[in-house]
Design a protein around this motif. Structure first.
Motif, PDB file in Angstrom:
ATOM      1  N   TYR A 309       0.836  -1.206   0.000  1.00 26.52           N
ATOM      2  CA  TYR A 309       0.000   0.000   0.000  1.00 26.52           C
ATOM      3  C   TYR A 309       0.871   1.256   0.000  1.00 26.52           C
ATOM      4  O   TYR A 309       0.648   2.179  -0.783  1.00 26.52           O
ATOM      5  N   THR A 311       3.963   1.580  -0.953  1.00 29.40           N
ATOM      6  CA  THR A 311       4.715   1.689  -2.208  1.00 29.40           C
ATOM      7  C   THR A 311       3.824   2.318  -3.281  1.00 29.40           C
ATOM      8  O   THR A 311       4.220   3.252  -3.978  1.00 29.40           O
ATOM      9  N   LYS A 312       2.612   1.814  -3.389  1.00 29.77           N
ATOM     10  CA  LYS A 312       1.668   2.311  -4.400  1.00 29.77           C
ATOM     11  C   LYS A 312       1.336   3.787  -4.143  1.00 29.77           C
ATOM     12  O   LYS A 312       1.408   4.613  -5.050  1.00 29.77           O
ATOM     13  N   ARG A 313       1.025   4.123  -2.893  1.00 24.08           N
ATOM     14  CA  ARG A 313       0.627   5.499  -2.585  1.00 24.08           C
ATOM     15  C   ARG A 313       1.782   6.469  -2.796  1.00 24.08           C
ATOM     16  O   ARG A 313       1.610   7.560  -3.332  1.00 24.08           O
ATOM     17  N   LEU A 315       4.317   6.202  -4.799  1.00 22.04           N
ATOM     18  CA  LEU A 315       4.675   6.365  -6.208  1.00 22.04           C
ATOM     19  C   LEU A 315       3.702   7.290  -6.956  1.00 22.04           C
ATOM     20  O   LEU A 315       3.971   7.700  -8.085  1.00 22.04           O
ATOM     21  N   GLU A 316       2.575   7.635  -6.295  1.00 26.07           N
ATOM     22  CA  GLU A 316       1.667   8.637  -6.887  1.00 26.07           C
ATOM     23  C   GLU A 316       2.296  10.028  -6.856  1.00 26.07           C
ATOM     24  O   GLU A 316       1.859  10.936  -7.562  1.00 26.07           O
ATOM     25  N   ILE A 317       3.306  10.206  -6.015  1.00 31.45           N
ATOM     26  CA  ILE A 317       3.931  11.525  -5.874  1.00 31.45           C
ATOM     27  C   ILE A 317       4.938  11.736  -7.000  1.00 31.45           C
ATOM     28  O   ILE A 317       5.825  10.903  -7.211  1.00 31.45           O
ATOM     29  N   GLU A 318       4.786  12.840  -7.688  1.00 31.07           N
ATOM     30  CA  GLU A 318       5.653  13.132  -8.824  1.00 31.07           C
ATOM     31  C   GLU A 318       7.105  13.332  -8.364  1.00 31.07           C
ATOM     32  O   GLU A 318       7.351  14.005  -7.363  1.00 31.07           O
ATOM     33  N   ASP A 390      -1.583   6.991   4.681  1.00 38.41           N
ATOM     34  CA  ASP A 390      -2.238   8.112   3.988  1.00 38.41           C
ATOM     35  C   ASP A 390      -1.787   9.450   4.575  1.00 38.41           C
ATOM     36  O   ASP A 390      -1.520  10.409   3.850  1.00 38.41           O
ATOM     37  N   VAL A 393       1.666  10.237   3.346  1.00 39.10           N
ATOM     38  CA  VAL A 393       1.675  10.631   1.927  1.00 39.10           C
ATOM     39  C   VAL A 393       1.210  12.082   1.791  1.00 39.10           C
ATOM     40  O   VAL A 393       1.838  12.889   1.087  1.00 39.10           O
ATOM     41  N   GLU A 394       0.149  12.441   2.505  1.00 42.13           N
ATOM     42  CA  GLU A 394      -0.347  13.829   2.461  1.00 42.13           C
ATOM     43  C   GLU A 394       0.722  14.785   2.992  1.00 42.13           C
ATOM     44  O   GLU A 394       0.947  15.860   2.433  1.00 42.13           O
ATOM     45  N   LYS A 397       3.500  15.250   0.469  1.00 43.15           N
ATOM     46  CA  LYS A 397       3.040  16.127  -0.627  1.00 43.15           C
ATOM     47  C   LYS A 397       3.094  17.588  -0.185  1.00 43.15           C
ATOM     48  O   LYS A 397       3.507  18.466  -0.939  1.00 43.15           O
TER      49      LYS A 397
END
Ligand SMILES: *Cc1c(COP(=O)(O)O)cnc(C)c1O
Length: 404
Positions: A309, A311-313, A315-318, A390, A393-394, A397
């Protein structure tokens, strides 16, 4: 399935706020948090049975000695050692490795070779360098590929009858890669070499079986597996522990002392000079019981979910790159964002309550390989959640926006 909320309630520190935000603790690779049962066991020892071990005939000393030896027995069962006296209490992985390298100082000769891997923690590099300097032996390094995996064909080429010791970690602390240690152990044994496995990052995630692995030494720390700091284990095969000289001289490790000659105690006491961390050693057994009650299969399954989870989340970050992309991984994600220093991200997300490790993770050669100053490392435990991922990740970002 694990009831994560129930498990989280076992860890009082997890309900804290840090910088006004709920704590998200993703620095488990540096040290794990402790469940209440471990904290209570430490207090109970001092309240009820504190005394020095193996020395007094009095009741408390016997109770403390029994509890310490019961804990040794638990570790023996846990790692499937053949004998309890092959299980040495240490202050941690670093201590265990130094005990072995010190012993090999009287065995190695100029021209002998020691093989380490390019994925090692400094604790499993520097003591071997010191040993080579002392003995005139040569240090060889197993290289890795871009995915952070050891290149086994190169390892095969390094092996020869000059190889006396091979050492590698079971799981890399910096990248989370799980190394093919069975292959390495068997190949090393085929040329007559001893093998030490640094299990510091493995024991929080899996139950090592030292007889099945057939390693000669397996070192780990208690504090990364829910136990107290200043505790650890060095497993060594009986024949090796008999061959190596004692590491430290002092009380407890002797049979008889005169000014002419001292004879050493039998295993394991030969390697346990001085008063040890008695409470810690006992409580390490409590921590192992706690983990076994949750079950390592459950732990692995859940942590793998967290790894996938995260890893996937992430990799959404540019512009985000993950280091250690090999297939076989523990729940560790090491990453960087284009053009931003890892320290800056770490500092900003700390203000948001998120604890990750930034830097070289005591593995500078890995950072040199990737030509980076360090990474941001999020290392997950079974008490972490997807919601926490989550939040991280936020936060990452947000930090990226602030810094670019
Ligand atoms: C943490 C760690 C060590 C050192 O452990 P200490 O508890 O500091 O002695 C060694 N090797 C690896 C792979 C580690 O993760």
């Amino acid at each position: 399935m694990l009831d994560i909320q129930k498990i989280r309630a076992d860890f009082p520190i997890l309900s804290q706020t840090v910088n006004g935000k709920p704590l998200v603790y993703f620095d488990n690779g540096a040290t794990s948090q402790k469940p209440q049962i471990v904290i209570d066991a430490e207090v109970k020892y001092y309240q009820e049975i504190n005394a020095n071990i193996h020395r007094g005939v009095h009741t408390l000393s016997q109770l403390a000695t029994d509890a310490y030896e019961i804990s040794r027995g638990k570790v023996k069962e846990h790692i499937n050692a053949k004998h309890a006296h092959e299980v040495l209490f240490t202050s941690g992985t670093t201590h265990g490795i130094n005990l072995v390298t010190n012993g090999f100082a009287s065995i190695l000769k100029p021209g002998d070779e020691v093989i380490v891997s390019s994925l090692e923690h400094h604790s499993n590099i520097v003591p071997w360098q010191m040993l080579c300097e002392k003995t005139g032996a040569t240090l060889k390094v197993i290289p890795m590929n871009e995915n952070g995996e050891l290149i086994l064909e190169e390892f095969d080429k390094l092996l020869s009858e000059k190889t006396k010791v091979v050492t590698v970690n079971h799981i890399s602390n910096a990248l989370g890669i799980i190394n093919p240690i069975k292959y390495i152990i068997d190949k090393a044994h085929a040329v007559g070499s001893a093998v030490l496995i640094d299990g510091a990052q493995a024991v929080p995630h899996l139950k090592p079986n030292v007889q099945e692995l057939d390693c000669d030494f397996y070192a780990f720390s208690g504090h990364k597996m829910c136990g107290p700091t200043g505790t650890g284990i060095l497993y060594g095969k009986e024949e090796w522990l008999n061959k190596l000289p004692p590491y430290q001289g002092g009380g407890e490790m002797i049979k008889e002392v005169t000014f002419e000659k001292t004879t050493y105690a039998d295993l394991p006491h030969k390697f346990e000079a001085g008063t040890p961390n008695i409470a810690g050693g006992i409580v390490l057994g409590t921590a192992i019981d706690y983990l076994n009650n949750i079950g390592f299969e459950n732990i692995q399954e859940y942590e793998h979910e967290l790894l996938e989870y995260a890893t996937k989340r992430l990799l959404e970050i540019e512009g985000l790159r993950i280091y250690g992309t090999g297939k076989n991984k523990a729940s560790v994600v090491s990453f960087n964002i284009d053009g931003i220093h890892p320290y800056d991200i770490g500092s900003i997300i700390d203000k948001l309550g998120i604890a990750v490790r930034t830097g070289h993770h005591c593995a500078q050669p890995i950072m040199n390989f990737f030509c980076i100053p360090g990474t941001i490392r999020a290392s997950f435990s079974f008490y972490n959640t997807k919601e926490e991922i989550d939040q991280m990740v936020e936060a990452v970002k947000k930090a990226q926006t602030m810094l670019s």
